[in-house]
Design an enzyme around this catalytic site. Structure first.
Site, PDB file in Angstrom:
ATOM      1  NE  ARG A  39      -3.911  -2.120   0.423  1.00 48.63           N
ATOM      2  CZ  ARG A  39      -4.108  -3.078  -0.477  1.00 48.63           C
ATOM      3  NH1 ARG A  39      -3.376  -3.116  -1.583  1.00 48.63           N
ATOM      4  NH2 ARG A  39      -5.028  -3.982  -0.283  1.00 48.63           N
ATOM      5  CD  GLU A 140       8.279  35.339   1.695  1.00 46.57           C
ATOM      6  OE1 GLU A 140       9.148  35.099   0.843  1.00 46.57           O
ATOM      7  OE2 GLU A 140       8.514  35.543   2.893  1.00 46.57           O
TER       8      GLU A 140
END
Length: 184
Positions: A39, A140
């Site tokens: 997985r 930012e």
């Protein structure tokens, strides 16, 4: 151990990639019938999404560019939970940073899991009311537009394909009964 007959037991796990936001894992698991499989999945720190309702009933949306799909999307305010941050604090911070609004009343509506096939991400859903504008505080490199839509207009935008973001759709429909009740 779990008594869920569908449980897959982790045998071992390895890191495939570690970025600033996402971490990719590859686990070997034992399936319910005893066979082994792999997985691959993404570890995500979790996020919040906010259905912010103005006094006149309009909802606050934002439009921002999402690089993986190379286009801008109309979505509800949302953001990543910082390490150690509680979910309500994250919701308050994200609403203020992205939209410039603060809310007097908050309701936690529940959680959604947007990508259960390949990620452990969870998104905590909040409804924010009694808003006042105090000015945004964008991070930012964050660029977005704030848009206001009525509840009916937002639902129409989901149905006509203007809103396709999964967290926005889930949060909107999770909040819809409360929004409709407030409109009465």
């Amino acid at each position: 151990m779990t008594d869920d007959p569908l449980h897959e037991a982790e045998i071992d796990s390895e890191s495939v990639f570690e970025g600033a936001l996402l971490k990719v894992r590859r686990d070997r698991v034992q399936l319910p019938d005893g066979t082994l499989a792999y997985r691959e999945y993404i570890r995500h720190p979790g996020a919040v999404v906010i259905v912010a309702c103005l006094g006149d009933g309009r909802l606050i949306f934002e439009r921002q560019f999402r690089y993986p799909l190379r286009r801008a999307f109309l979505e509800l305010p949302a953001g990543k939970i910082d390490p150690g941050e509680d979910i309500a604090g994250c919701a308050r911070r994200e609403l203020r940073e992205e939209t410039g609004y603060e809310a007097e009343r908050w309701h936690h509506l529940g959680v959604m899991h947007p990508c259960i096939g390949y990620s452990d991400e969870r998104i905590e859903i909040f409804l924010a009311k009694d808003l006042r504008h105090v000015g945004h505080a964008w991070d930012e490199g964050e660029f977005l537009e704030v848009h206001l839509l009525g509840v009916d207009e937002a639902v129409t935008a989901v149905h006509d394909g203007r809103i396709t973001d999964g967290k926005t759709i889930a949060a909107l429909f999770r909040a819809l009964p409360l929004l409709q009740e407030s409109a009465r």
